[in-house]
Design an enzyme around this catalytic site. Structure first.
Site, mmCIF file in Angstrom:
data_model
loop_
_atom_site.group_PDB
_atom_site.id
_atom_site.type_symbol
_atom_site.label_atom_id
_atom_site.label_comp_id
_atom_site.label_asym_id
_atom_site.label_seq_id
_atom_site.Cartn_x
_atom_site.Cartn_y
_atom_site.Cartn_z
ATOM 1 N N GLU A 109 47.527 -76.643 70.108
ATOM 2 C CA GLU A 109 46.214 -77.670 70.076
ATOM 3 C C GLU A 109 46.057 -77.107 71.703
ATOM 4 O O GLU A 109 45.109 -77.344 72.149
ATOM 5 C CB GLU A 109 46.938 -78.673 70.459
ATOM 6 C CG GLU A 109 47.837 -79.816 69.564
ATOM 7 C CD GLU A 109 46.932 -79.405 68.519
ATOM 8 O OE1 GLU A 109 45.442 -80.173 69.195
ATOM 9 O OE2 GLU A 109 46.594 -80.166 67.384
ATOM 10 N N ASP A 165 45.642 -71.370 65.482
ATOM 11 C CA ASP A 165 46.672 -70.707 64.947
ATOM 12 C C ASP A 165 46.820 -69.370 65.286
ATOM 13 O O ASP A 165 48.056 -69.066 65.521
ATOM 14 C CB ASP A 165 46.482 -70.459 63.774
ATOM 15 C CG ASP A 165 45.935 -71.940 62.849
ATOM 16 O OD1 ASP A 165 46.792 -72.694 63.378
ATOM 17 O OD2 ASP A 165 45.954 -72.007 61.350
#
Length: 423
Positions: free
Chosen positions: A279, A362
């Site tokens: 995030e 990611d």
């Protein structure tokens, strides 16, 4: 003409539903592809047979409801015009008050109310499926409360949008779309700024993270990425769902790092740090700001084509749709249909761009945390708790997935194992 159009709409919708049903429940094979068989992305390695079957069933039902609702919305608004219901709502609003602003408020309320009632069965079925499969933990009363809150937010939003759009249609003619966009720019930015502190708390309670040691770890991670946050917030979502989520939201001084309490209950510290690193990556790479710019650009293009299509449709079919002028209140259902249609058509491209950003996040997370097992187990638990398909049908991925599939995400993280093992 009215009966003919209605027949073709309903017949076409039924054919469409049959094709979607066959694609999701018959043509799409839920078997494990050879490339992931026996790997960490193979759902049979981390889901029980019952969970695997439930995942396949629940995912297919959710996808079917999604594809069912989109054209259902278009047909509803077209019929609203075709049978004069929109025109009657405009007439009713005018009978109550001659003041334009009051008339518009009454019309927007009536349109929102009718829309809420017509779409309520689909929302109810979706909630029921979610309850039956153990995803939703929300009581009916709390679910209805959220729906009522959404109704009033949507009604107020529709009211202000109608004020702006109809004002410029009546005052600026064919250039209304451009002036509307100019007004939308500061509104969108303002909405992003106030959402974490005004809108989100209407639905859930946000409190500072009770686990101060974990909060310190997350804030340290955020500080290393240049995010100045004093607290990490946890939100009570376990009363609504068993699914997992975390996010960084807001802009400027209203930026917030938020964890669902389901994440705190079901993931260990390394898994939580992996999620938070993901995030945080969105902030590091300015994805939020890129998203705002992208949204505003798409809105500009969408409003331009909406104006062109609206003019052509009203000129050719205005009489049958009972639209006497583009500047009338009853024109708005047609504007909604056009914008929804264009948005749906653009969604594969928007989702593809979003999947690229998510994959970048990611990459940042695995390179920052350097724990392959934590990354893989996180994605496996996301699949388990949310009954999410690891490898969904291609069309579903195009239209529904703003994230890479769990198969892609697990295999991507797995590709880093040799990198870290050889250090």
């Amino acid at each position: 003409m009215k009966k003919k159009i209605t027949f073709y709409l309903i017949f076409g919708y039924i054919v469409y539903l049959v094709l979607i049903y066959l694609y999701l429940f018959q043509f799409h094979k839920n078997g494990i592809s050879p490339e992931i068989a026996g790997t960490s992305a193979d759902p049979t390695t981390f889901l029980t047979d019952e969970e695997l079957m439930a995942s396949e069933q629940y995912s297919s039902l959710r996808h079917f409801l999604f594809f069912m609702q989109i054209p259902y919305e278009w047909i509803f608004y077209v019929l609203l015009l075709l049978f004069g219901w929109a025109k009657r709502m405009e007439f009713f609003s005018g009978k109550i008050s001659k003041k334009p602003i009051v008339k518009l408020a009454i019309f927007s309320f009536c349109l929102s109310l009718v829309t809420f009632v017509v779409f309520y069965p689909i929302r109810f079925v979706s909630w029921t499926f979610s309850k039956n499969y153990g995803i939703s933990t929300e009581s009916f009363s709390h679910w209805m409360r959220d729906n009522v809150i959404s109704f009033w937010i949507d009604t107020i939003l529709l009211f202000f949008i109608m004020i702006v759009v109809l004002f410029f249609i009546r005052r600026k003619g064919e250039k209304w779309w451009l002036y509307t966009w100019f007004v939308a720019v500061p509104f969108v930015i303002f909405a992003m700024y106030i959402q974490p502190v005004v809108i989100d708390p209407l639905y859930n309670e946000f409190t500072p993270l009770s686990n101060k040691q974990l909060e310190g770890e997350i804030l340290s991670l955020a500080k290393g990425a240049g995010i100045s946050a004093e607290h990490v917030f946890e939100v009570d979502m376990s009363s609504k769902t068993n699914a997992l989520n975390a996010y960084v939201t807001g802009i400027g001084g209203n930026a917030r790092i938020v964890l669902w309490d389901t994440v705190l209950d079901r993931l260990d510290e390394e898994e939580i740090l992996f999620i938070m690193a993901h995030e945080i990556a969105h902030y590091v790479e300015r994805h939020l700001y890129i998203g705002i710019v992208g949204y505003l650009l798409l809105l500009l293009i969408g409003l331009f084509f909406t104006a062109k299509l609206l003019k052509g449709i009203v000129r050719k079919y205005g009489r049958v749709l009972q639209i006497h002028s583009i500047g009338s209140l009853s024109t708005f259902p047609l504007i909604i249909v056009i914008l929804s249609f264009l948005s749906f058509g653009a969604s594969p491209f928007v989702n593809a761009a979003s999947r690229y950003q998510e994959m970048r996040a990611d990459r940042y997370a695995i390179e920052r945390i350097q724990n392959v097992d934590a990354g893989i187990s996180t994605f496996q638990k996301l699949a388990k708790t949310g009954l999410t398909e690891v490898d969904p049908p291609l069309v579903v991925k195009w239209f529904r997935y703003g994230h890479p599939t769990l198969k892609e995400r697990i295999l991507f993280v797995e590709s880093y194992r040799n990198t870290f093992d050889n250090r």
